[in-house]
Design a protein around this motif. Structure first.
Motif, PDB file in Angstrom:
ATOM      1  N   HIS A  59       0.853  -1.185   0.000  1.00  0.00           N
ATOM      2  CA  HIS A  59       0.000   0.000   0.000  1.00  0.00           C
ATOM      3  C   HIS A  59       0.888   1.234   0.000  1.00  0.00           C
ATOM      4  O   HIS A  59       2.087   1.136   0.236  1.00  0.00           O
ATOM      5  N   ARG A  60       0.286   2.382  -0.239  1.00  0.00           N
ATOM      6  CA  ARG A  60       1.046   3.622  -0.089  1.00  0.00           C
ATOM      7  C   ARG A  60       0.119   4.751   0.327  1.00  0.00           C
ATOM      8  O   ARG A  60      -1.077   4.759   0.019  1.00  0.00           O
ATOM      9  N   LEU A  61       0.712   5.684   1.044  1.00  0.00           N
ATOM     10  CA  LEU A  61       0.064   6.939   1.390  1.00  0.00           C
ATOM     11  C   LEU A  61       0.736   8.026   0.567  1.00  0.00           C
ATOM     12  O   LEU A  61       1.965   8.100   0.517  1.00  0.00           O
ATOM     13  N   VAL A  62      -0.072   8.853  -0.080  1.00  0.00           N
ATOM     14  CA  VAL A  62       0.448   9.961  -0.862  1.00  0.00           C
ATOM     15  C   VAL A  62       0.001  11.250  -0.178  1.00  0.00           C
ATOM     16  O   VAL A  62      -1.204  11.524  -0.071  1.00  0.00           O
ATOM     17  N   PHE A  63       0.968  12.019   0.313  1.00  0.00           N
ATOM     18  CA  PHE A  63       0.715  13.255   1.044  1.00  0.00           C
ATOM     19  C   PHE A  63       0.878  14.442   0.097  1.00  0.00           C
ATOM     20  O   PHE A  63       1.904  14.561  -0.571  1.00  0.00           O
ATOM     21  N   ALA A  64      -0.095  15.329   0.041  1.00  0.00           N
ATOM     22  CA  ALA A  64      -0.052  16.512  -0.829  1.00  0.00           C
ATOM     23  C   ALA A  64       0.743  17.616  -0.135  1.00  0.00           C
ATOM     24  O   ALA A  64       0.198  18.624   0.320  1.00  0.00           O
ATOM     25  N   THR A  65       2.038  17.441  -0.069  1.00  0.00           N
ATOM     26  CA  THR A  65       2.897  18.359   0.680  1.00  0.00           C
ATOM     27  C   THR A  65       3.039  19.717  -0.002  1.00  0.00           C
ATOM     28  O   THR A  65       3.173  20.730   0.668  1.00  0.00           O
ATOM     29  N   GLY A  66       3.025  19.747  -1.328  1.00  0.00           N
ATOM     30  CA  GLY A  66       3.110  21.025  -2.039  1.00  0.00           C
ATOM     31  C   GLY A  66       1.950  21.942  -1.706  1.00  0.00           C
ATOM     32  O   GLY A  66       2.128  23.147  -1.494  1.00  0.00           O
ATOM     33  N   GLU A  67       0.753  21.369  -1.627  1.00  0.00           N
ATOM     34  CA  GLU A  67      -0.431  22.145  -1.246  1.00  0.00           C
ATOM     35  C   GLU A  67      -0.281  22.684   0.170  1.00  0.00           C
ATOM     36  O   GLU A  67      -0.636  23.825   0.449  1.00  0.00           O
ATOM     37  N   TYR A  68       0.236  21.844   1.068  1.00  0.00           N
ATOM     38  CA  TYR A  68       0.426  22.261   2.458  1.00  0.00           C
ATOM     39  C   TYR A  68       1.421  23.417   2.548  1.00  0.00           C
ATOM     40  O   TYR A  68       1.154  24.430   3.207  1.00  0.00           O
ATOM     41  N   PHE A  69       2.564  23.291   1.864  1.00  0.00           N
ATOM     42  CA  PHE A  69       3.563  24.355   1.916  1.00  0.00           C
ATOM     43  C   PHE A  69       3.016  25.660   1.347  1.00  0.00           C
ATOM     44  O   PHE A  69       3.220  26.728   1.915  1.00  0.00           O
ATOM     45  N   ALA A  70       2.312  25.588   0.225  1.00  0.00           N
ATOM     46  CA  ALA A  70       1.728  26.791  -0.377  1.00  0.00           C
ATOM     47  C   ALA A  70       0.731  27.449   0.581  1.00  0.00           C
ATOM     48  O   ALA A  70       0.732  28.676   0.743  1.00  0.00           O
ATOM     49  N   ALA A  71      -0.081  26.649   1.251  1.00  0.00           N
ATOM     50  CA  ALA A  71      -1.096  27.184   2.166  1.00  0.00           C
ATOM     51  C   ALA A  71      -0.484  27.815   3.408  1.00  0.00           C
ATOM     52  O   ALA A  71      -1.098  28.684   4.037  1.00  0.00           O
ATOM     53  N   THR A  72       0.732  27.379   3.770  1.00  0.00           N
ATOM     54  CA  THR A  72       1.394  27.917   4.969  1.00  0.00           C
ATOM     55  C   THR A  72       2.475  28.933   4.624  1.00  0.00           C
ATOM     56  O   THR A  72       3.272  29.307   5.483  1.00  0.00           O
ATOM     57  N   GLY A  73       2.520  29.366   3.355  1.00  0.00           N
ATOM     58  CA  GLY A  73       3.466  30.405   2.954  1.00  0.00           C
ATOM     59  C   GLY A  73       4.901  29.937   2.837  1.00  0.00           C
ATOM     60  O   GLY A  73       5.828  30.745   2.896  1.00  0.00           O
ATOM     61  N   GLN A  74       5.102  28.639   2.679  1.00  0.00           N
ATOM     62  CA  GLN A  74       6.445  28.095   2.539  1.00  0.00           C
ATOM     63  C   GLN A  74       6.662  27.637   1.099  1.00  0.00           C
ATOM     64  O   GLN A  74       5.716  27.325   0.392  1.00  0.00           O
ATOM     65  N   THR A  75       7.913  27.596   0.681  1.00  0.00           N
ATOM     66  CA  THR A  75       8.263  27.016  -0.603  1.00  0.00           C
ATOM     67  C   THR A  75       8.882  25.661  -0.337  1.00  0.00           C
ATOM     68  O   THR A  75       9.847  25.558   0.419  1.00  0.00           O
ATOM     69  N   GLY A  76       8.319  24.623  -0.921  1.00  0.00           N
ATOM     70  CA  GLY A  76       8.828  23.282  -0.689  1.00  0.00           C
ATOM     71  C   GLY A  76       9.413  22.672  -1.950  1.00  0.00           C
ATOM     72  O   GLY A  76       9.086  23.078  -3.071  1.00  0.00           O
ATOM     73  N   LEU A  99       7.909  16.419   8.416  1.00  0.00           N
ATOM     74  CA  LEU A  99       7.985  17.153   7.170  1.00  0.00           C
ATOM     75  C   LEU A  99       8.683  18.494   7.324  1.00  0.00           C
ATOM     76  O   LEU A  99       8.479  19.204   8.303  1.00  0.00           O
ATOM     77  N   SER A 100       9.530  18.816   6.349  1.00  0.00           N
ATOM     78  CA  SER A 100      10.086  20.158   6.214  1.00  0.00           C
ATOM     79  C   SER A 100      10.152  20.455   4.711  1.00  0.00           C
ATOM     80  O   SER A 100       9.997  19.548   3.894  1.00  0.00           O
ATOM     81  N   PRO A 101      10.388  21.693   4.313  1.00  0.00           N
ATOM     82  CA  PRO A 101      10.358  22.012   2.884  1.00  0.00           C
ATOM     83  C   PRO A 101      11.375  21.245   2.033  1.00  0.00           C
ATOM     84  O   PRO A 101      11.134  21.015   0.853  1.00  0.00           O
TER      85      PRO A 101
END
Length: 110
Positions: A59-76, A99-101
């Motif tokens: 199985h796998r989990l796919v995390f939408a990290t780009g969306e999270y960084f954009a929403a929190t004002g970070q560049t990832g 998670l970090s950028p």
């Protein structure tokens, strides 16, 4: 059948990563089959990602990290993080993501 949860922590802020979209998939002969999805809560947790349970297999989990960084004002660097894992026994599985950028880590939780 096995159960599954996840927990996402933002290593930069030291806080839970809220509102991260997560997709659960199972590997089949034809590719990846979606099984469920959700969004982490204010505590960074997403419980019971597999309400119908998990069969043995990959199985796998796919995390939408780009969306999270954009929403929190970070560049990832990573637009998404995919964590593949194998279910071999009937038990609860917990997959945390730190998670970090420009880096991430994960481990088999309890």
């Amino acid at each position: 059948m096995s159960s599954l949860s996840t927990h996402v922590l933002d290593a930069v802020s030291g806080q839970p990563a809220a509102s991260v979209r997560v997709v659960l998939e199972r590997r089949t002969d034809d590719g990846w089959q979606p099984l469920g999805n959700g969004v982490t809560g204010a505590d960074g947790r997403l419980r019971d990602l597999a309400p119908d349970g998990l069969d043995t297999g990959v199985h796998r989990l796919v995390f939408a990290t780009g969306e999270y960084f954009a929403a929190t004002g970070q560049t990832g660097f990573y637009p998404e993080v995919a964590v593949a894992f194998t279910v071999t026994e009937d038990r609860h599985h917990h997959v945390p993501l730190l998670l970090s950028p420009y880096a991430f880590s994960t481990y088999r939780g309890s």
